[in-house]
Design a protein around this motif. Structure first.
Motif, PDB file in Angstrom:
ATOM      1  N   TYR A 107       0.830  -1.206   0.000  1.00 39.45           N
ATOM      2  CA  TYR A 107       0.000   0.000   0.000  1.00 39.45           C
ATOM      3  C   TYR A 107       0.868   1.262   0.000  1.00 39.45           C
ATOM      4  CZ  TYR A 107      -3.486  -3.417   1.508  1.00 39.45           C
ATOM      5  OH  TYR A 107      -4.305  -4.515   1.603  1.00 39.45           O
ATOM      6  N   TYR A 166      -6.682  -8.153  -0.507  1.00 36.91           N
ATOM      7  CA  TYR A 166      -6.100  -6.826  -0.716  1.00 36.91           C
ATOM      8  C   TYR A 166      -7.036  -5.703  -0.273  1.00 36.91           C
ATOM      9  CZ  TYR A 166      -4.229  -2.760  -3.164  1.00 36.91           C
ATOM     10  OH  TYR A 166      -3.760  -1.506  -3.465  1.00 36.91           O
ATOM     11  N   TYR A 167      -8.270  -5.719  -0.734  1.00 38.73           N
ATOM     12  CA  TYR A 167      -9.199  -4.632  -0.420  1.00 38.73           C
ATOM     13  C   TYR A 167      -9.637  -4.663   1.042  1.00 38.73           C
ATOM     14  CZ  TYR A 167      -9.554  -3.948  -5.463  1.00 38.73           C
ATOM     15  OH  TYR A 167      -9.265  -3.715  -6.780  1.00 38.73           O
ATOM     16  N   GLU A 168      -9.958  -5.827   1.539  1.00 31.17           N
ATOM     17  CA  GLU A 168     -10.465  -5.924   2.907  1.00 31.17           C
ATOM     18  C   GLU A 168      -9.385  -5.588   3.928  1.00 31.17           C
ATOM     19  OE1 GLU A 168     -12.952  -9.009   4.038  1.00 31.17           O
ATOM     20  OE2 GLU A 168     -14.022  -9.114   2.146  1.00 31.17           O
ATOM     21  N   LEU A 217      -7.103   2.323  -2.709  1.00 28.14           N
ATOM     22  CA  LEU A 217      -8.110   1.274  -2.866  1.00 28.14           C
ATOM     23  C   LEU A 217      -9.186   1.702  -3.854  1.00 28.14           C
ATOM     24  CD1 LEU A 217      -8.600   0.175   0.855  1.00 28.14           C
ATOM     25  CD2 LEU A 217      -7.322  -1.034  -0.909  1.00 28.14           C
ATOM     26  N   HIS A 218      -9.620   2.959  -3.741  1.00 26.46           N
ATOM     27  CA  HIS A 218     -10.679   3.461  -4.617  1.00 26.46           C
ATOM     28  C   HIS A 218     -10.218   3.493  -6.072  1.00 26.46           C
ATOM     29  CE1 HIS A 218     -14.015   5.890  -6.036  1.00 26.46           C
ATOM     30  NE2 HIS A 218     -13.145   6.720  -6.565  1.00 26.46           N
ATOM     31  N   ALA A 264      -9.594  -0.166  -7.474  1.00 22.21           N
ATOM     32  CA  ALA A 264     -10.855  -0.871  -7.737  1.00 22.21           C
ATOM     33  C   ALA A 264     -11.559  -0.285  -8.953  1.00 22.21           C
ATOM     34  CB  ALA A 264     -11.753  -0.786  -6.512  1.00 22.21           C
ATOM     35  N   THR A 315     -12.369 -10.276  -2.974  1.00 26.13           N
ATOM     36  CA  THR A 315     -13.570  -9.531  -3.348  1.00 26.13           C
ATOM     37  C   THR A 315     -13.790  -9.561  -4.852  1.00 26.13           C
ATOM     38  OG1 THR A 315     -13.257  -8.056  -1.453  1.00 26.13           O
ATOM     39  CG2 THR A 315     -14.741  -7.300  -3.185  1.00 26.13           C
ATOM     40  N   GLU A 316     -12.716  -9.472  -5.628  1.00 22.21           N
ATOM     41  CA  GLU A 316     -12.840  -9.503  -7.081  1.00 22.21           C
ATOM     42  C   GLU A 316     -13.328 -10.868  -7.558  1.00 22.21           C
ATOM     43  OE1 GLU A 316      -9.425  -6.247  -8.372  1.00 22.21           O
ATOM     44  OE2 GLU A 316      -8.905  -8.370  -8.241  1.00 22.21           O
TER      45      GLU A 316
END
Length: 203
Positions: free
Chosen positions: A77, A101-103, A121-122, A125, A153-154
């Motif tokens: 990150y 990754y996102y969570e 993240l925004h 994504a 998530t993806e």
């Protein structure tokens, strides 16, 4: 769509798995007889400002008024990776970098004073959703193999997108498809007028 671990959930096994991820930390004070937390260390104690990795759940359970560890943002990150995502986020193997990754990133935003993680993240994504949408609309063996680069998530979004497009294609070709009524339509039926001309709620 049912995403079981999109946000912290005490009963979600996926969310528990996310909090098992190890993140870099440093001690904020001397910790006696706590050297076992760092397998690479030889001292039975941890000195102040000592760097080590801990599971995320251990950091989250700290007393905020007197924390023993200060969480640090992992390299995935960092600003260097941010430039890579900006260049072409669709070619980044997020699943290889971090399965969640996102969570994990959403958890870490509380420790990011610059708000750069949330922005990363925004943007990531937003860019990757374009390619994910294209893959869902071209379901096939090649697409399924390509999905190995996705993180948790993806993968959920990919699977749901493939199912939705398959149902839509079946409907267009007049195959047998059971289309469920939307919640709005169900509510409208409940408000159907009675023989006297009044709605059920008015009676």
């Amino acid at each position: 769509m049912n995403i079981p671990s999109y946000r912290p959930n005490y009963y979600s096994l996926d969310d528990i798995t996310v909090t098992q991820e190890r993140i870099p930390c440093r001690t904020t004070q001397d910790l006696y007889m706590m050297g076992f937390l760092d397998p690479s260390g030889k001292s039975p104690n941890l000195s102040s400002n000592h760097s080590l990795e801990l599971p995320l759940w251990a950091v989250l359970q700290q007393d905020e008024r007197n924390p023993h560890f200060e969480a640090q943002i992992p390299d995935i990150y960092s600003a260097a990776y941010k430039e890579i995502y900006k260049a072409d986020a669709n070619y980044v193997e997020l699943g290889a970098l971090c399965k969640f990754y996102y969570e994990l990133g959403m958890y870490l935003t509380r420790y990011d004073n610059t708000n750069s993680v949330a922005e990363m993240l925004h943007v990531t994504a937003q860019e990757r959703m374009k390619g994910l949408k294209d893959l869902c609309q071209n379901v096939g063996t090649e697409s399924l193999n390509t999905s190995s680069k996705f993180e948790f998530t993806e993968r959920l979004l990919y699977n749901e997108g493939c199912k939705t497009n398959k149902l839509f294609d079946d409907w267009l070709q007049e195959r047998q498809v059971h289309i469920k009524s939307t919640e709005i339509a169900v509510n409208l039926r409940k408000r159907k007028r009675s023989p006297e001309g009044e709605t059920q709620e008015e009676q």
